[in-house]
Scaffold this motif. Structure first.
Motif, mmCIF file in Angstrom:
data_model
loop_
_atom_site.group_PDB
_atom_site.id
_atom_site.type_symbol
_atom_site.label_atom_id
_atom_site.label_comp_id
_atom_site.label_asym_id
_atom_site.label_seq_id
_atom_site.Cartn_x
_atom_site.Cartn_y
_atom_site.Cartn_z
ATOM 1 N N LYS A 127 0.819 -0.959 -0.045
ATOM 2 C CA LYS A 127 -0.157 0.187 -0.128
ATOM 3 C C LYS A 127 0.958 1.136 0.048
ATOM 4 O O LYS A 127 0.406 2.190 -0.522
ATOM 5 C CB LYS A 127 -0.978 -0.070 1.412
ATOM 6 N N VAL A 128 2.004 1.332 0.708
ATOM 7 C CA VAL A 128 3.028 2.330 0.565
ATOM 8 C C VAL A 128 4.284 1.987 -0.074
ATOM 9 O O VAL A 128 4.984 0.756 -0.019
ATOM 10 C CB VAL A 128 3.559 2.579 2.060
ATOM 11 N N PRO A 129 4.310 2.554 -1.390
ATOM 12 C CA PRO A 129 5.508 2.316 -2.089
ATOM 13 C C PRO A 129 6.853 2.334 -1.654
ATOM 14 O O PRO A 129 7.100 3.034 -0.774
ATOM 15 C CB PRO A 129 5.220 3.350 -3.429
ATOM 16 N N LEU A 130 7.601 1.250 -2.004
ATOM 17 C CA LEU A 130 8.886 1.214 -1.394
ATOM 18 C C LEU A 130 9.900 1.115 -2.374
ATOM 19 O O LEU A 130 9.619 0.227 -3.431
ATOM 20 C CB LEU A 130 8.942 0.097 -0.423
ATOM 21 N N SER A 131 11.122 1.681 -2.312
ATOM 22 C CA SER A 131 12.221 1.329 -3.245
ATOM 23 C C SER A 131 13.448 0.838 -2.402
ATOM 24 O O SER A 131 13.932 1.448 -1.272
ATOM 25 C CB SER A 131 12.715 2.575 -3.915
ATOM 26 N N VAL A 132 14.034 -0.170 -2.827
ATOM 27 C CA VAL A 132 15.469 -0.716 -2.169
ATOM 28 C C VAL A 132 16.457 -0.581 -3.023
ATOM 29 O O VAL A 132 16.304 -1.189 -4.400
ATOM 30 C CB VAL A 132 15.013 -2.280 -1.710
ATOM 31 N N VAL A 133 17.461 -0.147 -2.520
ATOM 32 C CA VAL A 133 18.701 0.014 -3.376
ATOM 33 C C VAL A 133 19.880 -0.957 -2.991
ATOM 34 O O VAL A 133 20.293 -1.145 -1.962
ATOM 35 C CB VAL A 133 19.111 1.536 -3.073
ATOM 36 N N SER A 134 20.505 -1.333 -4.069
ATOM 37 C CA SER A 134 21.608 -2.095 -3.977
ATOM 38 C C SER A 134 22.530 -1.882 -5.412
ATOM 39 O O SER A 134 22.253 -0.942 -6.087
ATOM 40 C CB SER A 134 21.206 -3.710 -4.053
ATOM 41 N N ALA A 135 23.658 -2.589 -5.223
ATOM 42 C CA ALA A 135 24.554 -2.237 -6.536
ATOM 43 C C ALA A 135 24.988 -3.412 -7.097
ATOM 44 O O ALA A 135 25.275 -4.162 -6.437
ATOM 45 C CB ALA A 135 25.778 -1.435 -5.992
ATOM 46 N N ASP A 136 25.112 -3.508 -8.427
ATOM 47 C CA ASP A 136 25.716 -4.406 -9.157
ATOM 48 C C ASP A 136 27.309 -4.292 -9.177
ATOM 49 O O ASP A 136 28.046 -3.592 -9.614
ATOM 50 C CB ASP A 136 25.285 -4.521 -10.533
ATOM 51 N N LEU A 167 10.141 -8.772 -1.419
ATOM 52 C CA LEU A 167 10.763 -7.651 -0.570
ATOM 53 C C LEU A 167 12.003 -8.257 0.063
ATOM 54 O O LEU A 167 13.154 -7.768 0.014
ATOM 55 C CB LEU A 167 9.783 -7.368 0.582
ATOM 56 N N ALA A 168 11.788 -9.613 0.529
ATOM 57 C CA ALA A 168 12.963 -10.151 1.089
ATOM 58 C C ALA A 168 14.297 -10.570 0.158
ATOM 59 O O ALA A 168 15.489 -10.194 0.759
ATOM 60 C CB ALA A 168 12.622 -11.707 1.566
ATOM 61 N N THR A 169 13.921 -10.610 -0.994
ATOM 62 C CA THR A 169 15.074 -10.891 -1.949
ATOM 63 C C THR A 169 15.749 -9.410 -2.157
ATOM 64 O O THR A 169 17.036 -9.535 -2.071
ATOM 65 C CB THR A 169 14.760 -11.480 -3.300
ATOM 66 N N ALA A 170 14.802 -8.531 -2.263
ATOM 67 C CA ALA A 170 15.488 -7.176 -2.418
ATOM 68 C C ALA A 170 16.559 -6.703 -1.255
ATOM 69 O O ALA A 170 17.425 -6.288 -1.313
ATOM 70 C CB ALA A 170 14.306 -6.151 -2.813
ATOM 71 N N VAL A 171 15.779 -6.914 0.010
ATOM 72 C CA VAL A 171 16.438 -6.434 1.231
ATOM 73 C C VAL A 171 17.828 -7.101 1.181
ATOM 74 O O VAL A 171 18.935 -6.871 1.915
ATOM 75 C CB VAL A 171 15.697 -6.527 2.200
ATOM 76 N N ARG A 172 17.702 -8.480 1.017
ATOM 77 C CA ARG A 172 18.873 -9.254 0.970
ATOM 78 C C ARG A 172 20.020 -8.873 0.307
ATOM 79 O O ARG A 172 21.244 -8.967 0.406
ATOM 80 C CB ARG A 172 18.283 -10.917 0.792
ATOM 81 N N ALA A 173 19.562 -8.314 -1.081
ATOM 82 C CA ALA A 173 20.603 -7.841 -2.056
ATOM 83 C C ALA A 173 21.114 -6.673 -1.352
ATOM 84 O O ALA A 173 22.299 -6.203 -1.427
ATOM 85 C CB ALA A 173 19.917 -7.866 -3.371
ATOM 86 N N SER A 174 20.299 -5.818 -0.894
ATOM 87 C CA SER A 174 20.803 -4.518 -0.319
ATOM 88 C C SER A 174 21.611 -4.636 0.962
ATOM 89 O O SER A 174 22.467 -3.671 0.953
ATOM 90 C CB SER A 174 19.602 -3.476 -0.054
#
Length: 297
Positions: A127-136, A167-174
């Protein structure tokens, strides 16, 4: 037409010190200041995901007290295997030909824990948009996980957006600190801690239509605990690098910035999380009049 969001909240990385974000969020919520859109890096991505996924923050903190963070670590190799490997390479192969693991821990247990915590939600379920930042780590690109609707129409330089992962995959990457956790490979991108590229992602929020932004920047504290291990050194390196990059991001993107100065907290001080959250609440209460003035201007 791209949607406009009134209030964006950017949460920086900072290891255990990132628990301060929970305290600040608690105070904002209690004072009916609700972020319309969030972006987070590393530790900031964890707190951002908790809020965006609708997790009860106080209950999460209570439940987390009963968890030993060490139990969430899964070594890539055992101690005995390391010794045998060392002996073999020392006697059979020159050191220049050694092949060592890409990280000390796999990160699979943490990702599984996050999947359960976030109720296996994806970015398009929020409901609340989220962006999670990581780097290649191979290409140097910034990789941003976010909902489909929040991919900016105007292309950002050297930035890739991914919208179809949990979300879990993104946070794990970040949170994949180079050398500590194995990089998380997603869609051909070898992803590590987002702090090496963008530790305070206010620019992402601006590109997604936020008109007012509160940024919580943990940066580098002069009173930070001294390093005493290789993990401390690696995390401090990310902190220093992130702080230098954040300086330029803040100059280019206006907002209301909060700089909590958490004295003497080391990178392994998980037992101090309740204390850090409480400190975050004090910081937010102190800043609240200025925040209200900023939002009403």
């Amino acid at each position: 037409m791209a949607k406009t969001y009134k209030l964006g909240l950017a949460l920086s990385g900072g290891g255990v010190r990132g628990a301060v974000h929970l305290g600040i969020l608690n105070v904002l919520i209690k004072n009916k200041i609700f972020p319309d859109i969030i972006a987070g890096t590393s530790a900031g991505s964890i707190v951002g995901a908790l809020y965006a996924a609708g997790v009860d923050l106080e209950k999460f903190l209570e439940d987390f007290k009963s968890i030993n963070p060490i139990c969430l670590l899964d070594p890539t190799v055992t101690g005995v295997y390391i010794l045998l490997l060392f002996f073999y390479y020392w006697t059979k192969r020159p050191m220049v030909h050694w092949t060592l693991p890409k990280g000390l821990f796999k990160g699979e247990k943490i990702e599984q824990f996050l999947e359960e915590t976030f109720d296996k939600k994806g970015f398009n379920d929020l409901k609340v948009p989220l962006s999670v930042v990581s780097a290649d780590i191979n290409t140097g690109q910034t990789v941003v996980f976010c909902p489909r609707k929040n991919v900016p129409r105007k292309k950002l330089s050297n930035t890739v957006f991914i919208t179809d992962r949990s979300l879990a995959t993104a946070v794990r990457a970040s949170i994949s600190l180079p050398g500590v956790f194995l990089p998380r490979v997603v869609k051909g991108h070898t992803l590590v801690d987002g702090g090496i590229k963008n530790n305070i992602p206010v620019d992402i929020l601006h590109s997604q239509g936020a008109t007012k932004i509160i940024g919580v920047d943990l940066g580098v504290s002069e009173s930070r605990a001294k390093v005493d291990s290789i993990i401390d050194i690696l995390m401090a390196t990310i902190d220093i690098m992130g702080d230098e990059l954040s300086h330029y991001i803040r100059k280019e993107h206006p907002g209301y910035y909060i700089y909590p100065d958490i004295k003497g907290v080391g990178y392994k001080d998980f037992h101090r999380i309740p204390e850090i959250v409480e400190y975050g609440e004090k910081v937010a209460e102190r800043e609240l009049p200025k925040i209200i003035k900023y939002l009403s201007s």
